[in-house]
Design a protein around this motif. Structure first.
Motif, short mmCIF file in Angstrom:
data_model
loop_
_atom_site.label_atom_id
_atom_site.label_comp_id
_atom_site.label_asym_id
_atom_site.label_seq_id
_atom_site.Cartn_x
_atom_site.Cartn_y
_atom_site.Cartn_z
N ALA A 409 26.03 3.12 42.52
CA ALA A 409 24.76 2.92 43.13
C ALA A 409 24.58 3.94 44.51
N LEU A 410 25.91 3.73 45.45
CA LEU A 410 25.96 4.73 46.57
C LEU A 410 25.98 6.18 46.36
N ALA A 411 26.13 6.42 45.10
CA ALA A 411 26.00 7.84 44.76
C ALA A 411 24.59 8.21 44.01
N GLY A 412 23.62 7.22 44.16
CA GLY A 412 22.29 7.43 43.89
C GLY A 412 22.17 7.32 42.47
N GLN A 413 23.02 6.65 41.51
CA GLN A 413 22.80 6.85 40.13
C GLN A 413 22.00 5.69 39.52
N MET A 414 21.90 4.66 40.33
CA MET A 414 21.33 3.41 39.93
C MET A 414 20.95 2.53 41.31
N SER A 415 20.00 1.76 41.13
CA SER A 415 19.45 0.93 42.28
C SER A 415 20.23 0.08 42.57
N ALA A 416 20.17 -0.63 43.89
CA ALA A 416 21.19 -1.91 44.08
C ALA A 416 20.59 -2.95 43.10
N ALA A 417 19.55 -3.23 42.69
CA ALA A 417 19.38 -4.47 41.72
C ALA A 417 19.87 -4.17 40.44
N ASP A 418 19.77 -2.81 40.00
CA ASP A 418 20.61 -2.50 38.80
C ASP A 418 21.95 -2.90 38.73
N ALA A 419 22.72 -2.35 39.83
CA ALA A 419 24.00 -2.63 40.05
C ALA A 419 24.41 -3.93 40.05
N LEU A 420 23.72 -4.75 40.78
CA LEU A 420 23.93 -6.32 40.97
C LEU A 420 23.77 -6.89 39.62
N THR A 421 22.64 -6.48 38.57
CA THR A 421 22.56 -7.00 37.40
C THR A 421 23.67 -6.70 36.45
N ALA A 422 24.13 -5.53 36.57
CA ALA A 422 25.30 -5.10 35.88
C ALA A 422 26.57 -5.89 36.20
N ALA A 423 26.88 -6.03 37.59
CA ALA A 423 27.83 -6.84 38.14
C ALA A 423 28.13 -8.02 37.34
N GLN A 424 26.97 -8.92 37.58
CA GLN A 424 26.68 -10.21 37.08
C GLN A 424 26.93 -10.47 35.76
N ALA A 425 26.34 -9.43 34.97
CA ALA A 425 26.72 -9.41 33.32
C ALA A 425 28.05 -9.29 32.95
N ASN A 426 28.72 -8.13 33.54
CA ASN A 426 30.17 -7.80 33.33
C ASN A 426 31.03 -8.85 33.80
N THR A 427 30.71 -9.40 34.94
CA THR A 427 31.73 -10.49 35.47
C THR A 427 31.55 -11.70 34.52
N THR A 428 30.40 -11.83 34.26
CA THR A 428 30.14 -13.47 33.32
C THR A 428 30.87 -13.11 32.00
N ARG A 429 30.94 -11.91 31.45
CA ARG A 429 31.36 -11.53 30.08
C ARG A 429 32.88 -11.67 30.01
N GLU A 430 33.42 -11.15 31.21
CA GLU A 430 35.04 -10.94 31.35
C GLU A 430 35.66 -12.44 31.64
N MET A 431 34.86 -13.14 32.72
CA MET A 431 35.27 -14.56 32.98
C MET A 431 35.23 -15.49 31.66
N ALA A 432 34.14 -15.27 30.72
CA ALA A 432 34.29 -16.04 29.54
C ALA A 432 35.45 -15.73 28.82
N ARG A 433 35.86 -14.40 28.66
CA ARG A 433 36.66 -13.91 27.46
C ARG A 433 38.24 -14.44 28.25
N ALA A 434 38.12 -14.60 29.66
CA ALA A 434 39.46 -15.06 30.05
C ALA A 434 39.87 -16.84 29.98
N GLY A 435 38.61 -17.14 29.61
CA GLY A 435 38.49 -18.65 29.45
C GLY A 435 38.39 -19.44 30.79
N TYR A 436 37.45 -19.17 31.65
CA TYR A 436 37.25 -19.66 32.65
C TYR A 436 35.83 -20.50 32.58
N PRO A 437 35.57 -21.50 33.04
CA PRO A 437 36.54 -22.56 34.02
C PRO A 437 37.98 -22.97 33.24
#
Length: 438
Positions: A409-437
């Protein structure tokens, strides 16, 4: 660890061989920052006192160091005898029994002299598993001459609104003079160390008590939006590739009005032999968002630890005790002045009148370290500990992935909103895989 033989042969060598002297070689993995590079040049007193120990250095960029030592210790590789690691790794690795406990250091080492927040961060069940070479929090470093010329004031405890206004006033891109320099290089310990601290100061959090990621929150949106706005309008070009070392160089060259980063940088930006702005540097606390009682203080210690896979633990203990001792600090002070002493580790340093006189940043550094709350880094309820990181094993991967989105996003390749959406989706997926909570 490798073994070398120094064969000592006397005049009667034709009839008998003298007993060989076995020299243990300690392989030390460390980071390529100024304090560690200085230490490598100052080991003569140690090697002279310990002729049976040889030192072999593996000096790496921060992200690469983390990757290699993590792989080695997790696989019981035994490649290194001393590791340079931080407050994130120590408690996690100690609980895995990957580190040698350091509860038997000599009395003259004086572990009670270590600053309590730092000692606590490097201990598990009151047992020390690493010793701090230097420790840091984060603070504002700024050009007092540029602030005066621009007619702006940075208070001792600034808000982000104050910082943004000062950055705007100090910017003159025609002169390669940028109002603010912040980390943009992706990595859980690079841009995400800064952005997590900034998010904490905005009232954000990584996870709610049920371990649900919070990148879809208003607080994270405000954090990333303001960060991108400041860096796009008032920051240097190519900032998505800049980490600690790159921003240090820019500030020393007089190209940054404000730099917000680790307190350890203070001795380098005020060093007249390497900094062109040494006489015009002011210091302030890490900023906070209006209405949020949290300055986002982080706590980090680059520390020396001994992996359980080392076959030279006794020699390694001698080295780590020497490199983090009061005697080493005095050696640095004698060679380069008290300003250059490794900061943030010992109470005695901050009680030393010579250090206080030589280091105008000493009081602010101590305030920042003592103000760090790694047990509750957000004003909201959280299920984790850690200041500028989340103290779970999965954070290295998750934090770096999020850092890549925000750097894009800082490099201008995506917007702040898109970066946050991707971060939310990726982190949700990885935390589920890791068995949280859990």
């Amino acid at each position: 660890m490798k073994m070398t033989i120094r064969s000592l042969m006397g005049a009667c060598a034709l009839t008998a061989l003298a007993a060989p002297v076995m020299a243990e070689t300690l392989t030390i993995a460390t980071v390529n920052n100024g304090d560690m590079i200085r230490m490598q040049k100052m080991t003569a007193p140690f090697t002279e006192a310990n002729p049976d120990i040889e030192l072999e250095w593996v000096t790496l960029e921060e992200n690469i160091l983390r990757e290699r030592v993590t792989t080695d210790i997790a696989t019981n590789g035994g490649q290194y005898d001393v590791l340079t690691i931080g407050t994130y790794e120590v408690p996690i690795w100690a609980k895995q029994e990957w580190l040698v406990p350091l509860n038997d250091l000599p009395a003259e080492y004086d572990t009670d002299d270590l600053l309590p927040p730092v000692r606590q961060a490097l201990s598990v069940d009151d047992t020390l598993y690493a010793v701090p070479f230097y420790a840091e929090s984060a603070m504002v470093m700024y050009r007092t001459d540029l602030a005066e010329a621009a007619g702006v004031t940075i208070s001792e405890s600034p808000t982000w609104t104050e910082i943004k206004a000062a950055a705007e006033a100090m910017t003159d891109k025609s002169k390669e003079q940028y109002g603010i320099c912040l980390r943009g290089k992706p990595g859980w310990g690079e841009n995400m160390a800064f952005l997590t601290a900034m998010a904490n100061s905005y009232g954000a959090r990584w996870f709610d008590p049920e371990w649900k990621p919070q990148f879809d929150s208003a607080e994270w949106n405000a954090t990333l939006t303001d960060y991108l706005d400041m860096m796009t309008n008032y920051g240097p070009p190519g900032a998505s590739s800049n980490g600690f070392n790159e921003n240090l160089s820019l500030f020393q060259q007089g190209k940054c009005g404000i730099w917000i980063d680790a307190t350890v940088a203070a001795s380098f930006v005020t060093d007249p032999t390497s900094s062109t702005v040494a006489e015009n540097v002011g210091f302030a606390q890490f900023p906070n968002k209006e209405g949020v009682d949290n300055h986002g203080n982080w706590l980090w210690a680059w520390s020396l630890a001994i992996p359980a896979s080392s076959d030279a633990p006794d020699a390694a203990k001698k080295f780590v005790a020497w490199a983090t001792s009061k005697d080493y600090t005095a050696q640095v002070a004698e060679a380069e002045g008290w300003r250059a002493a490794p900061p943030g580790t010992r109470t005695s340093l901050y009680e030393n009148a010579d250090y206080q006189a030589a280091a105008p940043f000493a009081a602010m550094t101590l305030t920042a370290i003592e103000g760090a709350n790694t047990q509750k880094s957000s004003v909201q309820d959280i299920p984790y500990t850690g200041g500028q990181f989340v103290a779970i094993p999965e954070f290295q991967g998750i934090g770096t992935a999020v850092g890549q989105q925000f750097s894009a996003a800082l490099a201008g390749q995506m917007s702040a909103a898109d970066a946050l959406t991707a971060a939310q989706a990726n982190t949700t997926r990885e935390m589920a895989r890791a068995g949280y909570p859990k």
